[in-house]
Design a protein around this motif. Structure first.
Motif: not given
Lengths: 565, 521
Positions: A72-74, A528-533, A561-562
């Protein structure tokens, strides 16, 4: 040029390098191990680590908790298989260093004491007052010097890594005392040379920690991973940037703005001052940008208030911090708050390595801050760096020893050695009109103004252009000192050369990442963009600067997660 | 940032070019702000004036131990010293002493780190104990017993300041302190093994206290070495020379091996009163075994009597009841013997209701002031230089004769370094007509021990070039002085030996300040 041969060469003698040496010596007492370091091992930057080493030592804590806190920190960019391995190994390392003599602070039962740290949900920072890295280093060095098969080359400055047929076969180094350049052959080589935050001016880093190993591996063909993620520590002492440990907040210290408010309540309502470093540093920067910093002769700052802890507790738990604040900050934390602001502190990125510390170059291993394994992802938790050095230093020592035991020495081609000699000779004998300190200061100005805590596309583009101009100017650098022995003018110029490459890679990796994750905060892409990054950046060295590739993140049990604190 | 320049300081830097084998000096003017450290100033010079200026540095926070240098003769960490705190407009920067210079301020520290190879720097326990998978228990109280000693950053400043370290046989303050750190660690079981590497060399320590004074981390190194001495004494692992001294004191209550009944022979024609023959006197003169028994140093005691008489002071000695003060014995590690000696002397002081003590030796003075049980007795004690300086200041002492001579004053460590008495002896010397007082390069706090402390005055066996006294006399010879004056019988003995060893009796002689005064009286 003389030729030296060893089974295993370790470059760098900080925590990771020394731990690797001991581990390798334990694997095989016949193995011929060399440790090359540009200063005496005990001068390594690891001695500056202060607050603690995170380890699951007690029943109420668990590996899963430590692993999840780390992931989570990461900001979910860590490779979770590596993290799961990592957290299970740290306790063994704590006990080993204890058995060697490390004077860990103790609780009333006589067991190793632990304190809270940012982003951890359990007080799991084992500590030796506020000199944890220093005392770990002295304990491991004390042990390492007891092995007959470890040879130390102190004050040997490694200039290049030699790779033949995608295998590391040797390196070149300057013996500082004589100034002679020499060649080394080895079956395995471990890079353990630390991070590159000296590309910044306001940094917690020792002067000599300039990322040499990262740059050499990069030039030799190894990819650098996730270099856009530079951690800013929330409490760098004003004006020098010297580290004031997060342990100060772990012990209960407050962060205050100009209105005397504990502003962290706003940004991390649950954890307050003990949020992870990216969150706290951004909060401080926001307070300063919005005009709520305190004003001092060195510009706006934030106050770290320890007064309520009392003199006795400060002396027992934070003696170094008190001394440093008095000597270098001119304030006694028992009586007044310490002036601090965020300082460049740690490189989450580094030489791409797997959980066995193997890099894509056969026979080349990487451990500690110069590596990216990746257990820290986009933001490292406090206490996980000394832990990482111990765990992966040991792994690197064992793996590299095994590799060396089952392989043979390669010939180092003469033309490679001559080319390196010529390169250095050319730098010394240049008659240009540029001076290295001016270029260095300019690089640091660019990194501060354009590649700090908050960045955006246009800033990064400007920075990249400017750094490349500096690289051009570097070609005209003139060194006044033409002597051979201990030519620190030359060595600092070579370090600057490494740093310019690393600054370029840092910016080039940051520019396309159109999201904000962990320590990489884009004002033009604040989410944050988990879809692309949700992927790692890899930078390969080419004649035209870094070529980027991307690689998936290993997710085992914890999907993103958020992230709130 | 806009922080104002407080002043400009001149940096005179001792340089060495190894390729030309040339020593030279460079001078730079550096703007100093509040917060500018010596290291900042060196970096400023390197960045702006001369990139060939060479020095080590790294952490810039006093923890990596790289940047030790001598500043105006005193060793310190460049990164941990504020220039403004030095209060000087001109500073002389030199490489650390006791090491070969590689280039400029960079010295070869390999011999320093080699001393660690002679000791064990990890816990010693039976092998099976290390198979435990959890930590060894240690209470916070047990941790506290050795904690301070773990803070050594191995900067080698102690070695640089250490007079004994000119002999490579000596392990040096840092390694000896590290040894004691492990001995004091409740987890460690390696006492016997740890005593071995120091047994034949720890006695070279003179307890001059320089290591402790200059340690940037304030480690009590000298005390750790004293405790090393004690452990060896307890183990009976002591060289013959040390044993002889201790046995003499057991037997005669003085280290000179002479019966106490002869203690007042030095004064046989001087009509000196002794307790308890007289019931009371204003001042108790504590003579010191060396001044009482050593024929050479009896002159010093006689000089003291002539000054006291001239001042009309009502004084007496303890006569045969003066036992060795025990300072050397304590610092040799014989704590039991020290207890016996000090108990006797304290009981005499109390029985005779002594109001004021004047000592001739700085060692008696030091132990009376600083070591229990003397310190608990709150004695009113002065060294003779303080006593006489007061009289001079009050205009009570005027010496008629002129002594036309160039004299260098050597600071005895137990007067200077251990008790901060630097001015009184100088003031006394200056009061003598004709005396030209010259300062040696290593002076006051930075003075160099004569090599006589902690019993070494009686146990010296080192080759001449490894004796501190020889180094000291050579230093004085460079000044072309006729005398080295000291205010300590042990300094007199060692320095006089060095004059003989160097065969320079025709050029220089060693005098106690009292002897110079006697000449003027």
């Amino acid at each position: 040029m003389e030729k030296y041969s060893h089974d295993l060469i370790i470059v760098g003698a900080g925590l990771a390098g020394l731990r690797a040496a001991v581990a390798a010596a334990e694997v095989n007492s016949k193995l011929d191990i060399a440790v090359l370091s540009k200063h005496h091992p005990l001068r390594s930057h690891s001695v500056c680590a202060q607050g603690g080493t995170g380890a699951v030592m007690r029943e109420k804590d668990s590996y899963d908790l430590h692993a999840y806190d780390t992931v989570k920190g990461a900001d979910f960019l860590a490779d979770q298989d590596a993290v799961e391995f990592f957290v299970r190994q740290v306790p063994r390392e704590i006990v080993l260093t204890e058995h060697w003599g490390c004077p860990w602070s103790r609780n009333a039962e006589g067991k190793i004491d632990q304190r809270p740290f940012g982003g951890h949900t359990f007080p799991r920072a084992c500590f030796a007052a506020d000199m944890t890295g220093f005392l770990e280093m002295h304990a491991i060095y004390g042990k390492a010097t007891s092995y007959n098969n470890i040879k130390f080359y102190d004050e040997w400055f490694v200039t290049s890594l030699i790779v033949e047929d995608k295998a590391a076969v040797g390196l070149t180094a300057i013996e500082m005392k004589t100034g002679e350049i020499q060649a080394f052959r080895a079956k395995s080589i471990i890079m353990a040379t630390g991070g590159h935050e000296r590309i910044y001016e306001f940094t917690t880093f020792s002067h000599s920690t300039t990322g040499d190993g990262m740059a050499m591996a990069y030039r030799a063909g190894a990819p650098l991973e996730d270099m856009e993620f530079v951690q800013f520590h929330p409490t760098g002492l004003v004006p020098s940037g010297v580290l004031i440990t997060e342990g100060a907040r772990g012990e209960g210290g407050y962060l205050l703005n100009a209105n005397g408010e504990r502003f962290m309540k706003k940004y991390a309502p649950e954890k307050i001052e003990l949020g992870p470093r990216d969150v706290v540093s951004r909060a401080e920067q926001t307070e300063i940008l919005e005009g709520r910093g305190l004003q001092g002769p060195y510009g706006p700052y934030i106050a770290l208030d320890l007064r309520h802890l009392g003199e006795e507790r400060i002396n027992l738990r934070l003696p170094l911090i008190r001394d440093v604040a008095i000597k270098l900050g001119g304030v006694d934390p028992v009586k007044e708050p310490i002036p601090i602001r965020p300082a460049a502190h740690y490189s989450m990125g580094g030489i791409k390595a797997n959980v066995k510390t193997e890099t894509p170059i056969a026979g080349l291993y990487a451990a500690g801050e110069c590596s990216c394994i990746s257990v820290h992802g986009a933001n490292r938790l406090g206490t996980n760096s000394t832990a990482e050095c111990l765990v992966f230093g040991a792994v690197a020592g064992e793996e590299a020893a095994k590799h060396a035991s089952s392989s043979s020495l390669h010939e180092v081609p003469q033309e490679k050695l001559s080319a390196e000699e010529n390169r250095i000779h050319e730098i010394v004998s240049r008659n240009g009109n540029e001076r290295a300190p001016a270029i260095r200061d300019e690089m640091r100005r660019i990194m501060k103004e354009e590649v700090w805590i908050y960045r955006n596309g246009p800033q990064l583009e400007t920075a990249l252009k400017e750094i490349r101009q500096l690289k051009n100017r570097f070609r005209s650098v003139r060194i006044e000192d033409k002597g051979k022995p201990f030519n620190t003018g030359l060595l600092e110029t070579l370090q600057l050369d490494f740093m310019l490459d690393l600054a370029e890679v840092t910016i080039a990796c940051a520019l396309p990442r159109a999201e904000s994750r962990g320590a990489h905060s884009r004002t033009d892409y604040p989410k944050r963009d988990d879809q692309n990054w949700l992927k790692h950046t890899l930078a390969y060295c080419t004649g035209d600067g870094p070529r980027l590739e991307y690689m998936p993140v290993t997710i085992t049990r914890w999907p993103p997660v958020a992230r709130t604190y | 940032m806009g922080i104002k320049v407080e002043k400009t300081v001149e940096f005179r830097i001792s340089r060495f070019d190894p390729e030309q084998n040339k020593h030279y000096a460079s001078t730079f003017k550096v703007p100093i702000r509040k917060g500018t450290t010596l290291l900042d100033a060196l970096l400023y010079i390197k960045d702006n004036f001369d990139d060939s200026l060479t020095f080590r540095h790294s952490c810039r926070m006093g923890i990596c131990g790289s940047c030790g240098i001598n500043v105006n003769g005193q060793p310190m960490l460049a990164c941990y010293t504020q220039v403004l705190d030095l209060g000087a407009d001109s500073l002389l920067l030199e490489p650390l002493s006791n090491f070969q210079v590689i280039k400029d301020l960079v010295v070869d520290i390999e011999p320093f780190f080699d001393t660690y190879k002679r000791i064990k720097t990890f816990l010693i326990k039976p092998e099976q104990e290390f198979k435990k998978t959890d930590e060894f228990a240690q209470s916070p109280q047990d941790l506290k017993k050795y904690w301070d000693l773990t803070l050594c950053i191995k900067c080698s400043i102690c070695n640089s300041a250490c007079p004994a370290a000119i002999d490579a046989k000596f392990l040096g303050p840092s390694s000896l302190t590290a040894t004691y750190r492990f001995i004091s660690d409740s987890r460690d079981q390696g006492l016997d093994e740890r005593l071995k590497p120091m047994a034949d060399n720890v006695w070279l320590c003179t307890q001059c206290n320089s290591c402790t004074m200059f340690c940037p981390k304030k480690l009590p190194c000298a005390n750790a070495i004293l405790d090393d001495h004690s452990l060896l004494v307890e183990a009976g692992n002591i060289p013959r020379t040390v044993k002889d001294v201790l046995e003499s004191v057991y037997k005669y209550h003085n280290p000179m091996g002479t019966h106490q009944s002869r203690r007042m022979e030095w004064a046989k024609d001087l009509d000196v009163k002794t307790f308890p023959t007289v019931a009371k006197a204003d001042v108790l003169l504590f003579v010191c075994c060396s001044n009482a028994f050593d024929p050479r140093n009896q002159e010093i005691a006689r000089g003291m009597v002539s000054i006291l008489n001239r001042l009309g002071v009502d004084f007496a000695t303890l006569g045969a009841e003066e036992w060795c003060c025990g300072d050397h014995m304590l610092r040799l590690g014989e704590k039991g013997l020290f207890e016996e000696l000090s108990a006797h002397n304290v009981s005499m002081f109390e029985k005779l209701n002594v109001k004021k003590i004047v000592t001739i030796s700085p060692h008696c003075y030091n132990t009376f002031k600083n070591d229990k049980p003397y310190s608990d007795a709150k004695l009113n004690v002065q060294h003779y230089t303080q006593f006489i300086a007061e009289a001079i200041e009050q205009g009570r002492l005027k010496l008629p004769n002129t002594v036309k001579r160039r004299i260098a004053y050597h600071d005895p460590c137990f007067l200077g370094k251990r008790n901060d008495v630097y001015d009184a002896p100088r003031n006394v010397l200056r009061s003598v007509n004709g005396v030209e007082l010259v300062e040696m390069k290593r002076t006051r706090q930075n003075s160099f021990c004569c090599g006589g402390g902690a019993g070494r005055v009686w146990t010296e066996e080192a080759d001449p070039d490894k004796r501190p006294c020889v180094s000291r006399v050579k230093e004085a010879l460079e000044l072309g002085v006729e005398n080295i004056a000291a205010a300590c019988p042990f300094c007199i003995t060692t320095l006089e030996d060095a004059v003989k060893v160097l065969d320079v009796e025709s050029k220089i002689s060693i005098k106690d300040i009292l002897e110079v005064m006697k000449e003027a009286a």
